[in-house]
Design a protein around this motif. Structure first.
Motif, short mmCIF file in Angstrom:
data_model
loop_
_atom_site.label_atom_id
_atom_site.label_comp_id
_atom_site.label_asym_id
_atom_site.label_seq_id
_atom_site.Cartn_x
_atom_site.Cartn_y
_atom_site.Cartn_z
N MET A 1 24.80 37.05 -13.18
CA MET A 1 24.65 36.37 -11.91
C MET A 1 25.14 34.92 -12.09
SD MET A 1 23.23 38.97 -10.28
CE MET A 1 23.26 38.14 -8.75
N PRO A 2 25.84 34.39 -11.10
CA PRO A 2 26.40 33.04 -11.22
C PRO A 2 25.32 31.95 -11.21
CG PRO A 2 27.29 34.20 -9.30
CD PRO A 2 26.27 35.08 -9.91
N ASP A 3 25.63 30.89 -11.91
CA ASP A 3 24.83 29.66 -11.88
C ASP A 3 23.40 29.83 -12.38
OD1 ASP A 3 27.08 28.35 -10.73
OD2 ASP A 3 26.47 29.07 -8.76
N ALA A 99 16.18 39.49 -6.95
CA ALA A 99 15.43 38.26 -7.24
C ALA A 99 16.36 37.06 -7.16
CB ALA A 99 14.76 38.35 -8.61
N TRP A 100 17.55 37.20 -7.75
CA TRP A 100 18.53 36.11 -7.70
C TRP A 100 18.91 35.80 -6.25
CZ3 TRP A 100 23.52 35.45 -5.96
CH2 TRP A 100 24.19 34.31 -6.41
N LEU A 101 19.20 36.85 -5.49
CA LEU A 101 19.58 36.66 -4.08
C LEU A 101 18.47 36.00 -3.26
CD1 LEU A 101 21.45 40.03 -3.54
CD2 LEU A 101 22.47 37.74 -3.36
N ALA A 102 17.23 36.30 -3.59
CA ALA A 102 16.10 35.73 -2.86
C ALA A 102 15.97 34.22 -3.08
CB ALA A 102 14.80 36.43 -3.27
N ARG A 103 16.50 33.72 -4.19
CA ARG A 103 16.31 32.31 -4.52
C ARG A 103 17.61 31.50 -4.58
NH1 ARG A 103 11.36 30.34 -4.20
NH2 ARG A 103 11.42 29.27 -6.16
N ALA A 110 25.98 34.39 -0.39
CA ALA A 110 27.00 34.97 0.49
C ALA A 110 28.30 35.23 -0.28
CB ALA A 110 27.25 34.05 1.69
N ALA A 111 28.69 34.30 -1.13
CA ALA A 111 29.91 34.48 -1.93
C ALA A 111 29.75 35.65 -2.90
CB ALA A 111 30.23 33.19 -2.69
N TRP A 112 28.59 35.78 -3.51
CA TRP A 112 28.35 36.88 -4.44
C TRP A 112 28.41 38.22 -3.71
CZ3 TRP A 112 24.67 40.71 -5.25
CH2 TRP A 112 24.73 41.33 -6.50
N ARG A 113 27.76 38.29 -2.54
CA ARG A 113 27.81 39.54 -1.76
C ARG A 113 29.24 39.88 -1.34
NH1 ARG A 113 22.54 37.66 0.83
NH2 ARG A 113 21.03 39.21 0.15
N ALA A 114 29.99 38.87 -0.89
CA ALA A 114 31.37 39.09 -0.45
C ALA A 114 32.23 39.60 -1.59
CB ALA A 114 31.94 37.81 0.14
N ALA A 115 32.06 39.05 -2.78
CA ALA A 115 32.85 39.47 -3.93
C ALA A 115 32.55 40.91 -4.32
CB ALA A 115 32.59 38.54 -5.12
N ARG A 116 31.32 41.33 -4.14
CA ARG A 116 30.93 42.70 -4.48
C ARG A 116 31.33 43.70 -3.40
NH1 ARG A 116 27.86 43.70 -8.82
NH2 ARG A 116 26.77 45.37 -7.75
#
Length: 118
Positions: A1-3, A99-103, A110-116
């Motif tokens: 997960m990024p960052d 958990a990552w997406l929740a925080r 949004a960028a992570w979801r778009a990339a996937r």
């Protein structure tokens, strides 16, 4: 997960955007073995997106997730480290990603979801 950064201190774990999304707790009186009364030494907390998500996980008897009254109103589920093996790799990946997406900051999520999606 990024960052993601490893957070240390009172509750070591993992954080994104300065917010913990998974953390490890020391034994506390609110999480005890019902048979022995001993405090669980291996509780991991995972943030969830909503109270509905939390309830879906803790009420599903096929999952090892639980909560305690101390966590009422707090969007997280608990898991004993010894029970991680009860989850498939895919299930564990999903709970970590959720958990990552929740925080995560909204733009990062949004960028992570778009990339996937692509």
């Amino acid at each position: 997960m990024p960052d993601v950064v490893v957070s240390e201190g009172d509750y070591p774990g993992f954080a994104v955007g300065g917010k913990a999304f998974i953390f490890f707790r020391e034994p506390r009186k609110d999480a005890v073995d019902p048979e022995t009364g001993e405090r669980y030494p291996d509780v991991i907390a995972f943030h969830v997106e909503s109270e509905d998500d939390k309830q879906a996980l803790v009420l599903d008897e096929s999952t090892p997730f639980f909560t305690t009254p101390h966590w009422n109103g707090y969007r997280a589920v608990l898991l004993l480290a010894r029970d991680v093996g009860r989850l498939s790799r895919a299930e564990l990946a999903e709970i970590v990603q959720d958990a990552w997406l929740a925080r995560a900051p909204k733009r990062a999520a949004a960028a992570w979801r778009a990339a996937r999606a692509g």
